[in-house]
Enzyme design. Sequence first.
Site, short mmCIF file in Angstrom:
data_model
loop_
_atom_site.label_atom_id
_atom_site.label_comp_id
_atom_site.label_asym_id
_atom_site.label_seq_id
_atom_site.Cartn_x
_atom_site.Cartn_y
_atom_site.Cartn_z
N GLU A 268 0.82 -1.20 0.00
CA GLU A 268 0.00 0.00 0.00
C GLU A 268 0.86 1.26 0.00
O GLU A 268 2.04 1.24 0.36
CB GLU A 268 -0.92 -0.01 1.21
CG GLU A 268 -0.19 -0.13 2.53
CD GLU A 268 -1.12 -0.49 3.69
OE1 GLU A 268 -1.87 -1.48 3.57
OE2 GLU A 268 -1.10 0.23 4.69
N CYS B 117 3.63 8.27 0.77
CA CYS B 117 4.34 7.35 1.66
C CYS B 117 4.30 5.98 0.99
O CYS B 117 3.22 5.43 0.76
CB CYS B 117 3.62 7.32 3.01
SG CYS B 117 4.24 6.07 4.13
N CYS C 9 7.17 -7.21 6.93
CA CYS C 9 8.36 -6.65 7.57
C CYS C 9 8.83 -7.60 8.66
O CYS C 9 8.01 -8.20 9.35
CB CYS C 9 8.02 -5.29 8.18
SG CYS C 9 9.42 -4.47 8.98
N CYS D 130 8.37 -4.78 15.44
CA CYS D 130 8.07 -3.78 16.48
C CYS D 130 6.73 -4.13 17.13
O CYS D 130 5.77 -4.49 16.45
CB CYS D 130 8.02 -2.38 15.88
SG CYS D 130 9.61 -1.89 15.18
N CYS E 179 3.42 -2.31 15.86
CA CYS E 179 3.28 -1.97 14.44
C CYS E 179 2.54 -3.04 13.66
O CYS E 179 2.90 -4.22 13.69
CB CYS E 179 4.66 -1.75 13.82
SG CYS E 179 4.59 -1.37 12.06
N CYS F 39 -0.14 2.94 8.50
CA CYS F 39 0.83 1.90 8.82
C CYS F 39 0.37 0.46 8.59
O CYS F 39 0.20 -0.31 9.52
CB CYS F 39 1.26 2.03 10.27
SG CYS F 39 1.63 3.71 10.72
#
Length: 339
Positions: free
Chosen positions: A88, A101, A108, A112, A115, A329
Amino acid sequence: MNIYGIKREDLEQYFIDMNEKKFKALQVFEWLYLHNVDSFYKMTNIKKELQDKLNRDFSLDMIAIVKKQEDKLVKKYLFKLFDNNYVEAVLMQHDYGLSVCISSQVGCNMGCAFCESGRLKKVRDLGAYEMVMQIMLIERNIKKRISSVVIMGIGEPLDNYDNVLDFIKIINDPKGLAIGARHITLSTCGLIPKIKDLMEESLQINLAISLHAANSELRDKLMPVNKAYKLPSLIDTISEYIAKTHRRVTIEYVMLDSVNDKEEDANNLADLLKGMNVYVNLIPYNETNHFEFKRSSKEKIMKFYDILKKKGINVTIRKEFGSNIDAACGQLRSKEVKA
Ligand code: SAH
């Protein structure tokens, strides 16, 4: 090879290797990025046999926008890649222009604790062309030019170093998408060896570091990367980066209620960053269903801000975009992909 992932210097070499003039690369770039043609056979100043060769060696296929959600100042795009993975990108309208962005990986691995992107493990790195296309497709969709790019979507860009650097060089090329280096921001969770590599590249881009904690014990809990690359070494590396590049570095600090937003945290952060050429961006946390973390109250964020300010630290509070359209995010992809 997809042509949109090729840097101009590499295309020049390609032509030189077959005894052609290197300015052919410039002509191809103009067709691709100025005239937006979708076939080598529309590049009318390139002779037929070269068109055939280009057509054999490179693909011009584009990824696709499969979903778009919008709010007043923000549009969120979901892209489907050739292998049916999704990523995205978010378009934001600021007073100073349009910024996008973009994502740098499918998923990923940094893990974290707060996240959404990291909840879904990395499937693969994105190729440079897949990052370039996120911007091209958004520009085509809105029929306007993008003025700045932040690499802060899904993924850890420094975990995909070579492709991200190629991407930056292509969009920064005056004959590519012509986005000024000072309008490109790379955000990292702190992969120290790669930050050291980056400082040798003499790029004028902006570097943002996701710090999120002012002491190593807390950072260990929030960001597993801290176990490998400790906060004190990270701070040293940032100082080294600033000394080498003469660029101011952004420190990102996500405000998590009762986790890292106490007065003591603000004081520690100010002491940690004292005298460094940085500015702190306080990010109100976007809550998601999957985590317990809550956003700090406005009052706490203001208090934190005041403490930093009083101690002479440059600080801003991030303007919020799109939390009501899942623009934050990795949330759109995470709805599409069940984990
Ligand atoms: N991997 C890179 C870039 C992607 S994350 C990095 O870590 O910097 C971009 C920023 O958004 C990071 O600072 C990240 O910590 C922050 N972030 C992640 N989830 C968030 C959320 N739910 N609300 C607010 N910020 C978030």
